[in-house]
Design an enzyme around this catalytic site. Structure first.
Site, PDB file in Angstrom:
ATOM      1  N   GLY A   1       0.811  -1.214   0.000  1.00 32.09           N
ATOM      2  CA  GLY A   1       0.000   0.000   0.000  1.00 32.09           C
ATOM      3  C   GLY A   1       0.841   1.260   0.000  1.00 32.09           C
ATOM      4  O   GLY A   1       1.778   1.426  -0.783  1.00 32.09           O
ATOM      5  N   GLY A   2       0.516   2.158   0.932  1.00 32.35           N
ATOM      6  CA  GLY A   2       1.239   3.431   1.023  1.00 32.35           C
ATOM      7  C   GLY A   2       2.712   3.227   1.299  1.00 32.35           C
ATOM      8  O   GLY A   2       3.541   4.069   0.940  1.00 32.35           O
TER       9      GLY A   2
ATOM     10  N   GLY B   1      18.889   8.655 -33.907  1.00 30.16           N
ATOM     11  CA  GLY B   1      18.344   9.481 -32.832  1.00 30.16           C
ATOM     12  C   GLY B   1      19.104   9.272 -31.541  1.00 30.16           C
ATOM     13  O   GLY B   1      19.232  10.184 -30.719  1.00 30.16           O
ATOM     14  N   ALA B   2      19.615   8.061 -31.366  1.00 31.93           N
ATOM     15  CA  ALA B   2      20.340   7.765 -30.135  1.00 31.93           C
ATOM     16  C   ALA B   2      21.611   8.608 -30.028  1.00 31.93           C
ATOM     17  O   ALA B   2      22.052   8.951 -28.930  1.00 31.93           O
ATOM     18  CB  ALA B   2      20.668   6.279 -30.075  1.00 31.93           C
TER      19      ALA B   2
HETATM   20  C1  HXC Z   1      -2.939  -3.179  10.547  1.00 36.64           C
HETATM   21  C2  HXC Z   1      -1.549  -4.898   9.942  1.00 36.64           C
HETATM   22  C3  HXC Z   1      -1.468  -4.386   8.618  1.00 36.64           C
HETATM   23  C4  HXC Z   1      -2.188  -3.182   8.322  1.00 36.64           C
HETATM   24  C5  HXC Z   1      -0.264  -6.163   8.730  1.00 36.64           C
HETATM   25  N1  HXC Z   1      -0.795  -5.994   9.939  1.00 36.64           N
HETATM   26  N2  HXC Z   1      -0.678  -5.197   7.882  1.00 36.64           N
HETATM   27  N3  HXC Z   1      -2.269  -4.295  10.897  1.00 36.64           N
HETATM   28  N4  HXC Z   1      -2.899  -2.627   9.320  1.00 36.64           N
HETATM   29  N5  HXC Z   1      -2.133  -2.649   7.106  1.00 36.64           N
HETATM   30  C6  HXC Z   1      -0.613  -6.838  11.127  1.00 36.64           C
HETATM   31  C7  HXC Z   1      -1.303  -8.191  10.971  1.00 36.64           C
HETATM   32  O1  HXC Z   1      -2.650  -8.109  11.344  1.00 36.64           O
HETATM   33  C8  HXC Z   1      -0.493  -9.022  11.981  1.00 36.64           C
HETATM   34  O2  HXC Z   1      -0.933  -8.685  13.263  1.00 36.64           O
HETATM   35  C9  HXC Z   1       0.909  -8.443  11.824  1.00 36.64           C
HETATM   36  O3  HXC Z   1       0.752  -7.125  11.251  1.00 36.64           O
HETATM   37  C10 HXC Z   1       1.796  -9.243  10.906  1.00 36.64           C
HETATM   38  O4  HXC Z   1       1.104  -9.435   9.682  1.00 36.64           O
HETATM   39  P1  HXC Z   1       1.093 -10.828   8.894  1.00 36.64           P
HETATM   40  O5  HXC Z   1       0.066 -10.739   7.848  1.00 36.64           O
HETATM   41  O6  HXC Z   1       0.990 -11.940   9.900  1.00 36.64           O
HETATM   42  O7  HXC Z   1       2.553 -10.832   8.276  1.00 36.64           O
HETATM   43  P2  HXC Z   1       3.032 -11.476   6.924  1.00 36.64           P
HETATM   44  O8  HXC Z   1       2.469 -12.850   6.761  1.00 36.64           O
HETATM   45  O9  HXC Z   1       4.507 -11.329   6.911  1.00 36.64           O
HETATM   46  O10 HXC Z   1       2.425 -10.590   5.748  1.00 36.64           O
HETATM   47  C11 HXC Z   1       2.819  -9.241   5.605  1.00 36.64           C
HETATM   48  C12 HXC Z   1       1.863  -8.514   4.610  1.00 36.64           C
HETATM   49  C13 HXC Z   1       0.403  -8.706   5.112  1.00 36.64           C
HETATM   50  C14 HXC Z   1       2.028  -9.135   3.240  1.00 36.64           C
HETATM   51  C15 HXC Z   1       2.289  -7.068   4.560  1.00 36.64           C
HETATM   52  O11 HXC Z   1       0.354  -8.359   6.507  1.00 36.64           O
HETATM   53  C16 HXC Z   1      -0.567  -7.881   4.356  1.00 36.64           C
HETATM   54  O12 HXC Z   1      -0.951  -8.240   3.259  1.00 36.64           O
HETATM   55  N6  HXC Z   1      -1.002  -6.763   4.982  1.00 36.64           N
HETATM   56  C17 HXC Z   1      -1.985  -5.903   4.362  1.00 36.64           C
HETATM   57  C18 HXC Z   1      -1.350  -5.215   3.186  1.00 36.64           C
HETATM   58  C19 HXC Z   1      -2.244  -4.212   2.492  1.00 36.64           C
HETATM   59  O13 HXC Z   1      -3.128  -4.590   1.728  1.00 36.64           O
HETATM   60  N7  HXC Z   1      -2.042  -2.950   2.819  1.00 36.64           N
HETATM   61  C20 HXC Z   1      -2.721  -1.926   2.161  1.00 36.64           C
HETATM   62  C21 HXC Z   1      -3.290  -0.993   3.149  1.00 36.64           C
HETATM   63  S1  HXC Z   1      -4.062   0.313   2.216  1.00 36.64           S
HETATM   64  P3  HXC Z   1      -0.913  -9.716  14.494  1.00 36.64           P
HETATM   65  O14 HXC Z   1      -1.612  -9.003  15.573  1.00 36.64           O
HETATM   66  O15 HXC Z   1      -1.586 -10.952  13.992  1.00 36.64           O
HETATM   67  O16 HXC Z   1       0.563  -9.941  14.750  1.00 36.64           O
HETATM   68  C22 HXC Z   1      -2.866   1.463   1.984  1.00 36.64           C
HETATM   69  C23 HXC Z   1      -3.327   2.628   1.144  1.00 36.64           C
HETATM   70  C24 HXC Z   1      -2.392   3.790   1.216  1.00 36.64           C
HETATM   71  O17 HXC Z   1      -1.785   1.378   2.433  1.00 36.64           O
HETATM   72  C25 HXC Z   1      -2.596   4.768   0.105  1.00 36.64           C
HETATM   73  C26 HXC Z   1      -1.880   4.376  -1.172  1.00 36.64           C
HETATM   74  C27 HXC Z   1      -1.909   5.391  -2.269  1.00 36.64           C
END
Ligand code: HXC
Length: 524
Positions: A185-186, A420-421
């Site tokens: 994401g961000g 051109g290069a």
């Molecule tokens: C809150 C989060 C989190 C998030 C992970 N965690 N991402 N908590 N917000 N975005 C937490 C999980 O719940 C978990 O908590 C711990 O972090 C570890 O995560 P895991 O999934 O167990 O780790 P892993 O298997 O290594 O996977 C990592 C990951 C996955 C691939 C990053 O966590 C994931 O897919 N996260 C979401 C990614 C995503 O879609 N983000 C987009 C957000 S939107 P516990 O308590 O169980 O330890 C965004 C928009 C911004 O960012 C604007 C853009 C222009």
């Protein structure tokens, strides 16, 4: 401009031992009593460091000063009021690298996946503002799942605040991102706006949405590695500037990179004292280019003797290998190198190589770093894929970047400069300051066989063979360009280092300004 001189120690502390010896009030470990927690120990097994260790190892020992260590998030949804941790999972602050200041932030993945909240976004914004106000680079160690889902729009707002500053401070202070864990994401869009994004092998990933969402939406199962591992971003997407084997090497290499960079666009790049003479014998250059015009060679064999010994720091070594880009030093001064690579696809310019080089040119120009261009290019790559992919638009980026750049530009044509290069690769016409050609270089609209086919298609094979010889004698030399002043001098390869040293010394006084405008419209 004032010359800033400092020395780079050859040896600096790396390894966990060094982390233990770094004193910091807010560090979670103390030099005598430090015992890793089970989570830390698990990370260490894979040579993955904690957020604080990364900072401590990157900074000179004892120089890191943390900011906002006690900040907490203010979220009360989803039981978050019970999950408050001092610092809220981000470490921010300031330190020194080889005695020069730096601002940093480091995500702690062990705290809610290093996710971004309103509170820890404000911490990052604070160091960004301070870095820009003073004129000091910002380094981010990224290890984050992106926007903290529990905070909703508050964390999106936090990202937007960071993106805005990444953009405003682009070209003002160097901004470097290192991806040291799974980033989504961000957490990938902010690095994407920074100048260079590095990754760490086996442990870092970058994607807009993680594998689970990708398979839920598209139905296709994909691993983290396949979706956004260092291989993908290092060689396919071009998002990454390079991959390091582990955290320790990444931090050591980053410290090295830091020695090439100016603190801001108001500061000169550091000059590192060197004993490497401009008169050093570089006769080896005379035999770099093979006698057979079709034979490949490694352009690094032309670059390395010209620059100071072992000073090349390559950027994107695995991406668009048909062009070589990086930082180097000449008589201790930082330069940027852009070089066609005849060893890969004959050094042709295509979409990826154009974009790679254009970004390097723009970084150099933004931060007043001279550009040395080595040219051996047969032209732009013909083909349906290239045309459909927008080679016109992407090739124009490189053209635009070189044309706009006002820093000292030195060009060495080692062999081919076709079509051109030829124009694009820092030619005289794009305000090259010193343009040289080696004696056997060929500067023409196109190679002899292609030209003859176009101009004399109705002639017999024998007649065409004669025409090829005529064309080669007339056009496949540097002389017609030299006669018109399009190259300043035809020089022997072994003269190249001396010429470049003299030019850089003289061109340090260069002061060119482009016409005033709000901003140009580079073909994106
Ligand atoms: C809150 C989060 C989190 C998030 C992970 N965690 N991402 N908590 N917000 N975005 C937490 C999980 O719940 C978990 O908590 C711990 O972090 C570890 O995560 P895991 O999934 O167990 O780790 P892993 O298997 O290594 O996977 C990592 C990951 C996955 C691939 C990053 O966590 C994931 O897919 N996260 C979401 C990614 C995503 O879609 N983000 C987009 C957000 S939107 P516990 O308590 O169980 O330890 C965004 C928009 C911004 O960012 C604007 C853009 C222009």
């Amino acid at each position: 401009m004032m010359r800033r001189v400092f020395s780079v120690p050859q040896v600096f502390p790396v390894g966990l031992a060094a982390a233990r010896h770094c004193s910091s009030l807010t560090a979670q470990f103390d030099r005598n009593t430090y015992k890793p927690t089970p989570t830390e120990a698990k990370r260490h097994e894979k040579l993955r460091l904690t957020a604080m260790e990364r900072i401590q190892l990157f900074c000179d020992p004892g120089t890191f000063r943390e900011r906002d260590a006690l900040v907490e998030h203010e979220c009360h949804s989803f039981g978050m009021e019970k999950r408050k941790i001092a610092g809220d999972g981000f470490i921010t602050g300031t330190g020194k690298v080889f005695g020069r200041p730096v601002f940093l932030f480091s995500h702690d993945f062990t705290v809610l996946g290093g996710s971004l909240s309103g509170a820890n976004a404000a911490k990052v914004v604070k160091v960004m503002d301070e870095a820009a106000k003073i004129g000091v680079p910002l380094i981010g160690f990224n290890d984050s799942g992106g926007a903290r889902i529990q905070e909703g729009v508050v964390s999106l707002a936090g990202y937007a605040d960071i993106f805005l500053r990444n953009t405003m401070f682009s070209g003002v202070i160097p901004q470097i991102s290192v991806i040291m864990g799974p980033c989504a994401g961000g957490a990938v869009y902010s690095p994407a706006i920074t100048d260079f994004t590095f990754m760490v092998d086996q442990s870092s990933y970058m994607f807009v949405t993680g594998p689970e969402i990708v398979s839920a939406v598209g139905g296709k199962k994909v691993t983290k590695e396949e979706l956004g591992g260092p291989k993908v971003h290092g060689s396919k997407s071009g998002v990454s500037a390079g991959t390091f084997p582990n955290d320790l090497v990444a931090l050591a290499q980053l410290r090295k990179l830091y020695t090439y960079l100016p603190l801001s666009n108001r500061d000169p790049a550091p000059v590192v004292p060197t004993t490497d003479s401009r008169y050093r014998n570089v006769d080896c250059l005379n035999t770099v280019v093979p006698l057979d015009a079709k034979e490949a060679y490694d352009i690094r064999d032309a670059i390395n003797p010209v620059i100071d010994a072992e000073s090349f720091f390559e950027i994107q070594p695995q991406f668009a290998k048909n062009i070589v880009c990086g930082f180097a030093r000449v008589e201790g001064r930082t330069v940027c190198i852009i070089a066609n690579q005849p060893k890969v696809q004959a050094g042709v310019l295509d979409i990826d190589s154009s974009v790679k080089a254009a970004r390097m040119v723009r970084f150099a120009d933004a931060f007043n770093i001279p550009i040395i261009t080595f040219v051996d290019v047969p032209g732009f790559l013909p083909g349906v894929n290239q045309e459909y992919g927008g080679i016109i638009r992407h090739g124009a980026k490189l053209l635009y970047a070189y044309a706009e750049a006002t820093v000292p530009k030195i060009t060495v044509i080692t062999r081919k400069a076709y079509g051109g290069a030829y124009d694009v690769m820092s030619s005289k016409h794009l305000r090259g300051d010193s343009n040289y050609a080696w004696p056997r270089s060929e500067i023409a609209v196109m190679g002899a066989p292609g030209a003859v086919k176009l101009l004399y298609s109705k002639e017999t094979a024998e007649q065409q063979a004669e025409r090829v010889k005529e064309y080669e004698a007339a056009f496949c030399t540097p002389l017609s360009a030299a006669r018109k002043g399009y190259v300043d001098a035809v020089i022997q390869p072994h003269e190249t280092r001396l010429r470049i040293c003299e030019d850089l010394e003289r061109l340090a006084r260069k002061n060119v300004k482009n016409p005033w405008k709000k901003h140009g419209n580079i073909p994106l």
